[in-house]
Write a protein that holds these residues in place. Sequence first.
Motif, PDB file in Angstrom:
ATOM      1  N   VAL A 180     -41.873  37.731 -10.030  1.00 51.48           N
ATOM      2  CA  VAL A 180     -43.045  38.095 -10.824  1.00 51.48           C
ATOM      3  C   VAL A 180     -42.705  39.279 -11.732  1.00 51.48           C
ATOM      4  N   GLY A 181     -41.962  40.245 -11.197  1.00 47.47           N
ATOM      5  CA  GLY A 181     -41.549  41.383 -12.020  1.00 47.47           C
ATOM      6  C   GLY A 181     -40.678  40.953 -13.185  1.00 47.47           C
ATOM      7  N   ASP A 182     -39.757  40.012 -12.923  1.00 50.82           N
ATOM      8  CA  ASP A 182     -38.912  39.502 -14.010  1.00 50.82           C
ATOM      9  C   ASP A 182     -39.743  38.787 -15.068  1.00 50.82           C
ATOM     10  N   ILE A 183     -40.708  37.994 -14.618  1.00 50.93           N
ATOM     11  CA  ILE A 183     -41.577  37.275 -15.558  1.00 50.93           C
ATOM     12  C   ILE A 183     -42.404  38.271 -16.375  1.00 50.93           C
ATOM     13  N   GLU A 184     -42.955  39.285 -15.720  1.00 48.81           N
ATOM     14  CA  GLU A 184     -43.731  40.304 -16.433  1.00 48.81           C
ATOM     15  C   GLU A 184     -42.872  41.012 -17.477  1.00 48.81           C
ATOM     16  N   ALA A 185     -41.646  41.332 -17.090  1.00 57.53           N
ATOM     17  CA  ALA A 185     -40.753  42.015 -18.033  1.00 57.53           C
ATOM     18  C   ALA A 185     -40.467  41.124 -19.239  1.00 57.53           C
ATOM     19  N   GLN A 239     -38.810  38.333  -2.609  1.00 59.83           N
ATOM     20  CA  GLN A 239     -38.262  37.475  -3.658  1.00 59.83           C
ATOM     21  C   GLN A 239     -39.337  37.103  -4.670  1.00 59.83           C
ATOM     22  N   ILE A 240     -40.548  36.822  -4.196  1.00 61.43           N
ATOM     23  CA  ILE A 240     -41.651  36.491  -5.101  1.00 61.43           C
ATOM     24  C   ILE A 240     -41.979  37.695  -5.977  1.00 61.43           C
ATOM     25  N   GLU A 241     -42.027  38.884  -5.372  1.00 61.54           N
ATOM     26  CA  GLU A 241     -42.310  40.094  -6.145  1.00 61.54           C
ATOM     27  C   GLU A 241     -41.261  40.308  -7.234  1.00 61.54           C
ATOM     28  N   LYS A 242     -39.997  40.071  -6.899  1.00 59.84           N
ATOM     29  CA  LYS A 242     -38.940  40.227  -7.896  1.00 59.84           C
ATOM     30  C   LYS A 242     -39.107  39.226  -9.026  1.00 59.84           C
TER      31      LYS A 242
END
Length: 80
Positions: free
Chosen positions: A55-60, A50-53
């Motif tokens: 962080v990925g959303d924030i990066e995007a 969930q954290i990885e997802k």
Amino acid sequence: MSAGLLIPILALLIPIVAIVTREMRKWQRLDVEAAKRDVDVRRHVRALEQIEKRVGDIEAYVTSPEFQLNRELGRLADQP
């Protein structure tokens, strides 16, 4: 089988059954502990996913043109 032989055999079986039962309880306890550890590991893996997802959303979002536009508009709005 004669009664004279049956009594000593039964007398020997009592401690054997007690020892086997005690060991079976130990194995059951170990199985429960292993299952608890497995559940904990799965919970941690799920949390990391969930954290990885997130962080990925924030990066995007941060690398998107929309973010850059919002940043520029905010900067322009703050200027007198």
